[in-house]
Design a protein around this motif. Structure first.
Motif: not given
Length: 264
Positions: A114-122
């Protein structure tokens, strides 16, 4: 019966002959440049300075800030604090490493993905190390057309720092990239360095700015305090975005419930 079958057999034979006689067309790719891998956008690969074995913990000061951030959200929705906690971790660590992401996931009790997908999107989260001064030059149309144009600003930055886009200087002070619109079009051309905007740039002023930042970073003690870095904002002399005649609006207290027109 033979009369009915003859036309059908003739057509079938002609189709087969056309297929056989038709030359094979060799398809060629229109792209001649090397293919650029895009998996860096979502894939993490361990490196000596970015792997899960490197410990990360928030400092006591940042733990207090983190507690205030988490209190903004109901307990069942504290995962909404992922973005501000990632930003806090990046400011402390210098970039959003895999260890920072894992610590945020642990604190908020969410799966690490859940954190990886946020960090890799923005793109605001730098998942690889950057320099002390992260220089982002806007090259969108308004900055290309405004003032002297962003092309000469980018050229001046590259030549002064002796690096290309996406590279970091050997001393680790500067990382340079080109970005899309940063929202300061009226003061174009402009760049963002860390949290600050520098606007109304010329090749001369941007070189002076970078030199001042380098000198301030290398100076120590009283010499560091003596180094004068230009204040953020327009470097042309104007205060905000007023025209050459000076500010023509917002020169007095805006009308509202407390302030009304005198003729009313």
């Amino acid at each position: 019966m033979a009369t009915k079958l003859s036309p059908m057999l003739f057509r079938s034979a002609m189709r087969a002959a056309c297929r056989t006689a038709r030359p094979q067309i060799q398809l060629r790719s229109l792209t001649v440049s090397a293919r650029k891998q895009s998996d860096v956008l979502m894939v993490h690969r361990n490196t000596p300075d970015n792997n899960p074995d490197i410990p990360f913990k928030f400092t006591p000061e940042n733990e207090a800030v983190m507690a205030e951030i988490i209190k903004r959200y109901p307990p069942q929705y504290k995962k909404a604090a992922i973005m501000p906690l990632l930003d806090l971790g990046q400011r402390q660590h210098g970039f959003t490493s895999i260890s920072v992401m894992n610590e945020v996931a642990r604190i908020l009790e969410v799966p690490p993905m859940r954190v990886y997908e946020v960090a890799s999107f923005y793109t605001m989260y730098n998942r690889t190390p950057v320099g002390k001064f992260f220089v982002q030059a806007c090259t969108t149309t308004p900055c290309q057309l405004g003032g002297c144009g962003s092309d000469v600003i980018v050229k001046a930055i590259k030549e002064h720092l002796n690096i290309k886009e996406g590279e970091t200087t050997p001393d680790g002070l500067f990382t340079f990239i080109e970005v899309e619109c940063l929202g300061a079009c009226v003061n174009a051309p402009m760049i963002q360095i860390n949290d600050d905007y520098y606007e109304d740039l010329t090749p001369e002023t941007v070189v002076e700015l970078l030199s001042a930042l380098r000198e301030s970073a290398n100076a120590t003690g009283s010499a560091a305090a003596a180094k004068k870095v230009p204040a953020a904002g327009p470097l042309s002399g104007r205060k905000t975005c007023e025209n050459s005649a000076g500010q023509t609006n917002l020169t007095a207290e805006p009308w509202g419930t407390e302030t009304t027109r005198s003729d009313l």
